[in-house]
Design an enzyme around this catalytic site. Structure first.
Site: not given
Ligand code: MIC
Ligand code: SF4
Length: 758
Positions: A97, A647
């Protein structure tokens, strides 16, 4: 284990089968009623009799599933591959995505992405296949929407390598965002460890009306709690107001709980969730959940007297809630839409809106789109069109196909909307905007984040976050000083048009249209298949283990960065154009600290002094120079360092480049864990004022690192250029296990060792 496009009912029943015993055991051990989150956590404990002191105990859990999106999955899979196993130990899915860039419209952009990311998509598909995971193709939707539609279920515990995983709280599940290394723990069969959270209760009374939407609930909560107010806590919503919200509305609220640093957010199981499950073809799960409904909400005593059982209770009366909008630059700066114009004028923010964006994982449900479309229809009937670019990102192929079938996309297109791919796109800087950078401009979005450069990479863009229906109204006005509740729009005939309040439809009356299936199952026996990574690739790079700690204290560390103000993961490891290197540690390290604002005077953003040469350079270049010279270094941050994303590149890059110690006034949870996982020492100033005492040319060192022990502060020695040493204390949150990770070089090194010994 075959991973399908749905969570099988057997898995759900297995989770429910232990509820009575596990929940009962914790209730009697604590001698008090339990909140919902405590029940779900109790049911997923690795050892049922573990200590569970809120905000104190580190606890091992067994989550039911793992979900990963393409930008974080690459590094997670690369780490998993080094463990030498044949199969992921729990049902795992990979979702494509984040890598689709928005430029023209859905189909064109998707074709371009399929070509430009072919190597990464092939890697993710083959690695998922090889290790028995499900794979969701590009175009199938944004991870959190796909997980809500297919995988999460009331009472589940799932982890996802993305900070907005808490979206699943809209279906009464404990869904937590983690770094890739945490996911790898679970995928390799180890438990997942996190501090037993504190509990914040949000008591919702009344009912939303007029222009107020579920988004306004979380904008209000973010205003109250600020970006760090939820740190270390689970936020539970309850009360008659909660029952009046749709499941997808609840998901919006939980999703954006990431912006207050909460471990996760959750609503108790109710009829709205049952309706959503039925509508998404999961009546069996709805029936199973309804049969254990008393375990899927807080105990009655808690609901009757929340003040005695939550660490903090916030009261919000939905009936009085007005439409809010927040930003720029921080998600907790809220005000009523009616006040935006004055505030913009006072601050010199452009009143003209340069783009309006609806969608993202936060706000693209059927209900959201029907509410925005109801405004669009009124506008079309009156001959009005959007006065700015209007872009729509549907959350999933299922939502896209359904809103297309029901004519809602046509309503949006009729006022000038462009429909983008079912993907993150402009929410994460994947937006090729045809406009020159550097000119101040305002955009309004129904997304969740608004840090500088987040959407189009331009520091001059000011992003404001609000509900989809308010975005639509502002797009029609083209201006920030428009209050849809009182102001009118003028059409070509000179008529003054007042917009009626939006009206939504909770779930599609004709059921969902699944659209084109985007799921690829693992083909079964995969033990012989090789996963190829081209050694010359600039997108993917196999990982080498990080070196073990040599047993000595750190000495003479130069300061690579002392950052001032916000130091989010977007400042540490920027997304946008850098997303393409998420599978290549060396290449992505080229963005390290590029967004950091140097606390020492006279530098541009992302620049500092190379202590080896005295030259002013970009931070990633200095980090590389230190690395090549074998000089370990330290970084200093301010409050809530690492806020934002999950992240782990923000931790792996410094580790790769030789960073050993990160000091800050405080850390965001996921980032702090990511640093520990990769073998870096994160520590906080015991006395906040010591942050100010550190100068550019100082060298820092530790003493007693070999005796690192839970709860014992570290002593840091500062050696200024004039030699007048001083010391200060820094606190850390390492547990015994985490100290092992540090000593071995990383958590993965410990896993690898344990897996070999099994
Ligand atoms: C985000 O919203 O910032 C992201 C992009 O989804 C991140 C994950 C990432 O950086 O890959 C997140 O929220 O965790
Ligand atoms: Fe994607 Fe934006 Fe959601 Fe992150 S917040 S998962 S970038 S849509």
């Amino acid at each position: 284990m075959a991973v399908g496009p749905r969570t099988p009912i057997e898995l759900v029943e297995g989770v429910y089968a232990t509820l009575d015993e596990r929940v009962g055991a914790l209730r009697s051990r604590l001698g008090r009623p339990l909140t919902l989150a405590e029940k779900i956590l109790a049911n997923h404990l690795d050892h049922p009799d573990t200590e569970t002191e809120r905000g104190v105990s580190y606890v091992d859990f067994r989550p039911d599933r793992v979900a990963m999106q393409d930008a974080t999955a690459q590094m997670a899979w690369l780490q998993f591959m080094t463990a030498g196993l044949d199969e992921a130990a729990v049902p795992t899915t990979t979702h494509c995505d984040h890598l689709i860039q928005a430029k023209k419209e859905a189909n064109t952009d998707l074709s371009v992405a399929l070509q430009s990311n072919v190597e990464v998509y092939e890697f993710l598909e083959s690695v998922s296949d090889r290790y028995g995971a499900g794979f969701w193709k590009p175009g199938s939707g944004i991870i959190h929407q796909v997980v809500l539609e297919n995988y999460t279920f009331p009472g589940a515990m799932l982890i996802g390598t993305d900070s907005h995983t808490p979206n699943g709280g809209g279906l009464a599940s404990i869904a937590i965002g983690v770094g890739g290394a945490d996911a790898v723990d679970v995928m390799t069969g180890f438990p997942w460890n996190v501090r037993w959270p504190k509990m914040i209760g949000v008591h919702l009374t009344g009912e939303l009306s007029g222009w107020a939407a579920p988004k306004d609930v979380i904008l209000k909560v973010a205003e109250i709690l600020t970006v760090k107010g939820g740190t270390g806590a689970i936020v539970e919503y309850f009360g008659e107001g909660a029952n009046s919200l749709s499941a997808t509305g609840k998901a919006t609220i939980c999703n954006m709980g990431a912006e207050i640093g909460a471990t996760t957010s959750v609503f108790g199981y109710d009829d709205a969730m049952a309706r959503y499950l039925e509508s998404t073809d999961r009546s069996d799960i709805a029936a199973a959940a309804s049969a254990v409904a008393h375990h899927l909400r807080s105990d009655d005593e808690v609901l009757a007297d929340p003040g005695s059982y939550y660490d903090r209770v916030i009261e919000i009366d939905l009936s009085t809630l007005k439409p809010l909008i927040n930003g720029p630059h921080t998600p907790d700066l809220a005000r009523e839409v009616s006040q935006l114009g004055d505030e913009a004028e006072a601050n010199g923010w452009p009143l003209e809106i340069s783009a309006a964006l609806i969608g993202s994982c936060t706000n693209s449900s059927y209900e959201d789109i029907t509410r925005a479309a109801s405004i669009a229809r009124q506008a079309s009937a009156a001959g009005l069109k959007a006065k700015t670019d209007l872009l729509i990102t549907p959350g999933s192929e299922q939502v896209r196909a359904t809103i297309a079938r029901d004519g809602l996309l046509a309503d949006l297109e009729a006022v000038g909307a462009t429909v983008l791919a079912n993907a993150c796109g402009p929410c994460i800087g994947q937006w090729d905007r045809e406009r020159d950078q550097g000119e101040a401009n305002s955009i309004v979005t129904s997304y969740n984040r608004n840090f500088p450069k987040r959407n189009d990479g331009d520091p001059a863009t000011l992003a404001f976050v609000t509900s989809p229906e308010t975005v639509m109204a502002l797009a029609l006005a083209g201006r920030m000083d428009f209050d849809p509740t009182t102001d009118t729009l003028t059409n070509d005939q000179g008529e003054e048009i007042r917009l009626e309040v939006p009206s939504g439809v909770e779930l599609p009356p004709k059921g969902f249209d699944p659209g084109e299936s985007g799921f690829v199952a693992s083909s079964g026996d995969s033990s012989n298949k090789a996963v190829a990574v081209d050694p010359n690739s600039d997108r993917l790079q196999l990982l080498k283990p990080f070196p073990e700690w040599d047993g000595n204290d750190f000495t003479d560390l130069p300061i690579l960065v002392k950052a001032q103000g916000k130091f989010t993961t977007d400042h540490i490891s920027m997304a946008g154009p850098w997303l393409k290197y998420r599978g290549h540690l060396e290449n992505i390290s080229g963005n390290l600290y590029l967004g950091a604002v140097n606390a020492f005077d006279g530098y541009e953003v992302g620049f500092g002094k190379n202590q080896l040469t005295g030259e002013v350079e970009r931070f990633p270049a200095i980090a590389k120079a230190y690395h090549e010279a074998n000089v370990p270094w330290v970084v200093i941050g301010d409050e809530n360092m690492g806020e934002g994303s999950s992240r782990e590149h923000a931790a792996m890059e410094p580790r790769f480049r030789g960073g050993v110690l990160i000091l800050a006034r405080s850390f965001a949870r996921i980032h702090e864990t990511n640093l520990k996982k990769q073998g870096i020492v994160p520590a906080t100033f015991a006395d906040r004022a010591d942050y100010d005492r550190i100068n550019e040319d100082d060298r820092l060192g530790t003493s007693g690192l070999a005796d690192l022990a839970p709860g014992q502060p570290l002593t840091i020695t500062v050696t200024p250029a004039n030699g007048d040493q001083w010391t200060f204390e820094a606190n850390h949150t390492f547990s015994e296990d985490q100290i092992e990770w540090f000593k071995a070089g990383s958590a993965l090194a410990v896993i690898r060792r344990n897996t070999e010994n099994q």
